[in-house]
Design an enzyme around this catalytic site. Structure first.
Site, PDB file in Angstrom:
ATOM      1  N   HIS A  18       0.825  -1.211   0.000  1.00  0.00           N
ATOM      2  CA  HIS A  18       0.000   0.000   0.000  1.00  0.00           C
ATOM      3  C   HIS A  18       0.858   1.258   0.000  1.00  0.00           C
ATOM      4  O   HIS A  18       0.535   2.239  -0.661  1.00  0.00           O
ATOM      5  CB  HIS A  18      -0.933  -0.003   1.218  1.00  0.00           C
ATOM      6  N   ASP A 115      -6.036   5.927   0.496  1.00  0.00           N
ATOM      7  CA  ASP A 115      -6.127   4.497   0.262  1.00  0.00           C
ATOM      8  C   ASP A 115      -7.589   4.058   0.297  1.00  0.00           C
ATOM      9  O   ASP A 115      -8.401   4.610   1.051  1.00  0.00           O
ATOM     10  CB  ASP A 115      -5.359   3.796   1.396  1.00  0.00           C
TER      11      ASP A 115
HETATM   12 BR1  BUP Z   1       9.958  -8.262  -0.457  1.00  0.00          BR
HETATM   13  C1  BUP Z   1      10.401  -6.710  -1.383  1.00  0.00           C
HETATM   14  N1  BUP Z   1      12.036  -5.161  -2.114  1.00  0.00           N
HETATM   15  O1  BUP Z   1      12.689  -6.887  -0.867  1.00  0.00           O
HETATM   16  P1  BUP Z   1       3.425  -6.052  -3.792  1.00  0.00           P
HETATM   17  C2  BUP Z   1       9.436  -5.982  -2.007  1.00  0.00           C
HETATM   18  N2  BUP Z   1       9.783  -4.838  -2.676  1.00  0.00           N
HETATM   19  O2  BUP Z   1      11.425  -3.427  -3.369  1.00  0.00           O
HETATM   20  P2  BUP Z   1       3.039  -7.320  -1.172  1.00  0.00           P
HETATM   21  C3  BUP Z   1      11.085  -4.429  -2.751  1.00  0.00           C
HETATM   22  O3  BUP Z   1       7.622  -3.901  -2.362  1.00  0.00           O
HETATM   23  P3  BUP Z   1       0.271  -6.688  -1.122  1.00  0.00           P
HETATM   24  C4  BUP Z   1      11.774  -6.285  -1.420  1.00  0.00           C
HETATM   25  O4  BUP Z   1       8.975  -4.178  -5.613  1.00  0.00           O
HETATM   26  C5  BUP Z   1       6.797  -3.943  -4.542  1.00  0.00           C
HETATM   27  O5  BUP Z   1       6.867  -2.650  -5.050  1.00  0.00           O
HETATM   28  C6  BUP Z   1       8.180  -4.563  -4.533  1.00  0.00           C
HETATM   29  O6  BUP Z   1       4.272  -4.890  -3.113  1.00  0.00           O
HETATM   30  C7  BUP Z   1       8.735  -3.995  -3.268  1.00  0.00           C
HETATM   31  O7  BUP Z   1       3.305  -7.212  -2.744  1.00  0.00           O
HETATM   32  C8  BUP Z   1       6.423  -3.870  -3.075  1.00  0.00           C
HETATM   33  O8  BUP Z   1       4.139  -6.611  -4.940  1.00  0.00           O
HETATM   34  C9  BUP Z   1       5.564  -5.035  -2.632  1.00  0.00           C
HETATM   35  O9  BUP Z   1       2.098  -5.453  -4.095  1.00  0.00           O
HETATM   36  O10 BUP Z   1       1.819  -6.436  -0.854  1.00  0.00           O
HETATM   37  O11 BUP Z   1       4.166  -6.801  -0.441  1.00  0.00           O
HETATM   38  O12 BUP Z   1       2.688  -8.733  -0.917  1.00  0.00           O
HETATM   39  O13 BUP Z   1      -0.038  -8.033  -0.543  1.00  0.00           O
HETATM   40  O14 BUP Z   1      -0.414  -5.576  -0.392  1.00  0.00           O
HETATM   41  O15 BUP Z   1       0.074  -6.632  -2.593  1.00  0.00           O
END
Ligand code: BUP
Length: 460
Positions: A18, A115
């Site tokens: 988020h 949000d």
């Molecule tokens: Br782990 C990790 N580095 O080591 P998502 C994640 N990320 O930059 P999530 C990093 O966090 P939800 C790390 O690139 C993305 O922008 C990744 O969001 C970054 O999945 C973000 O992909 C993670 O939407 O959240 O964390 O499971 O369940 O809310 O979608």
């Protein structure tokens, strides 16, 4: 001549999934000469969030930062022990309390971008302040349309349908039928805090000014044209893929870069299940053996706990020293925060095994990296359908939700092989990348035009 500078208050909810799109949006708004106030909760669930907020703010000292103390909730017999869901609920219930924090800012606020999870309370604040509230969606347009319809789905007629085992799909006006197997399991329980929080905010969707989506026309074309004709929703405004923001060089750890730089182009499978998926140890071992047997090079981001602060086990203990030894030329396993966007942009990466968190999907889309989707929870099965339809990836629906069944090493080996050898998929993923870059290009891109129009409106 002094130009009017819109002042936008951004209010994200809990978790990196988020926070990330909000920070990307903040950086974009700054580049379009807006003034930005960022509202974050005083304590965050994960360490990643607090680290990320402080490094972002130190790169952008011009941002006005407000910390919001979420009042503690009555200890309830909660329907979930997920700390992120509990924080969603707490922030959602107290979101109207941001009013005194933003009512007397100078210059006055021109709009709030909030949000989905805090929408209902923030709509009320916006209306008292006489400014528009735009929702920033952190998921696919398709999942948003499911959430928007959730209050209706949970009425008795639908509930009966949902509990009927012969019913495999649900019809949402204007959309292709949604398989019930893609419904997040908490949706079957209207009292679950995840479901209850989403339903309350879904009811408030019609009262916000617009929904800013981290998506783009090409990627969700059909859903976008259908959803914009639904009378119970405000305009859907695709402004993605949101671009990564710059950080000061010393804030980025890049232990993996020298290794990646030494790998041939398109040869490495990048494996990551996002910031809050705790995979079981049995499943981790199957994945380890499947990856090794596939014979491909890999960069694997390993996590065993939902919240990063609790994740203390060593890679060697989890995967065995002999595995690390055997694969030291071919693979790298990390248990730390990385710059995922940068990894996906590295020429060595040829495929992405991922849980389909929406930010990750948009990051892969932007680079045209083929995905093997392995959805774990929440919106991720719906997201997997979306990315498959767009030509960005593939998935095996029989793998179920995370933890539903043990996916065996042989299945993983086969799918990883397919991911890395499917030429048709590579071509269609590349096309997605080209379209994503077109959407966000200069002034002519569809997503760029959309955000510029929103900013223009706020200047009037
Ligand atoms: Br782990 C990790 N580095 O080591 P998502 C994640 N990320 O930059 P999530 C990093 O966090 P939800 C790390 O690139 C993305 O922008 C990744 O969001 C970054 O999945 C973000 O992909 C993670 O939407 O959240 O964390 O499971 O369940 O809310 O979608």
């Amino acid at each position: 001549v002094t130009l009017f500078q819109p002042h936008i208050a951004l209010f994200p909810s809990a978790g990196m999934g988020h926070l990330t799109p909000f920070l990307r949006l903040a950086s974009m708004l700054l580049s379009h000469n807006c003034k930005v106030t960022l509202i974050t909760t005083k304590s965050t669930v994960s360490l990643a969030e607090s680290t990320c907020i402080s490094s972002f703010l130190s790169t952008h000292p011009e941002i006005n930062h407000i910390e919001f103390q979420v009042p503690p909730m009555e200890p309830s017999n909660s329907t979930s022990d997920d700390p992120f869901f509990i924080q969603f609920e707490a922030t959602s219930r107290s979101s109207h309390l941001i009013h005194p924090l933003i009512s007397s800012l100078t210059p006055p606020i021109s709009a709030i971008f909030s949000d989905f999870v805090v929408l209902s309370g923030v709509n009320k604040v916006a209306s008292v302040l006489g400014v528009p509230n735009y929702t920033v969606s952190t998921t696919s347009v398709k999942f948003l349309s499911l959430m928007a319809y959730l209050p209706i789905i949970l009425t008795s007629e639908y509930s009966t349908k949902l509990s009927d085992h012969n019913c495999t799909e649900i019809e949402i006006p204007g959309l292709t039928p949604l398989p019930i197997s893609s419904f997040p399991p908490p949706f079957f329980n209207p009292n679950h805090i995840f479901t209850a929080t989403l339903v309350e905010n879904a009811r408030a969707l019609k009262d916000c000014k617009g929904i800013l989506m981290n998506s783009f026309d090409f990627f969700e074309n059909e859903t976008l044209s259908a959803i914009n004709s639904l009378s119970y929703l405000p305009p859907i405004l695709p402004i993605g893929p949101l671009q990564a923001y710059e950080l000061k060089k010393d804030q980025i750890q890049r232990r993996y870069l020298p290794w990646l730089n030494n790998q041939p182009e398109g040869s490495v499978v990048f494996v990551s299940f996002g910031s809050r998926t705790a995979m079981s140890k049995d499943q981790i071992r199957e994945l380890r053996d499947g990856l090794e047997k596939s014979g491909y090079r890999f960069l694997w981001l390993l996590k065993t706990k939902k919240v990063d602060k609790d994740d203390k086990e060593d890679v060697e203990d989890l995967l065995s020293i002999s595995f690390i030894e055997r694969t030291k030329e071919k693979g790298m396993v990390l248990k730390e925060w990385v710059n995922q966007q940068e990894i996906l942009g590295h020429p060595a990466i040829g495929g992405f095994v991922n849980h389909c968190g929406w930010n990750s999907v948009m990051e892969a889309a932007q680079r045209g990296i083929p995905m093997l989707a392995w959805p774990q929870h929440g919106d991720q099965r719906v997201n997997a359908e979306v990315l498959e339809k767009a030509g960005l990836g593939m998935w095996d629906r029989t793998w179920g939700w995370g933890g539903q069944r043990l996916v065996k090493q042989g299945e993983i080996q086969t799918k990883v092989f397919q991911l890395m050898t499917d030429e048709k998929l590579k071509r269609s993923a590349k096309k997605v990348g080209e379209e994503a870059r077109k959407a966000t290009a200069g002034n002519g891109g569809s997503s760029t035009k959309t955000i510029l129009e929103v900013i223009e409106l706020l200047k009037q």
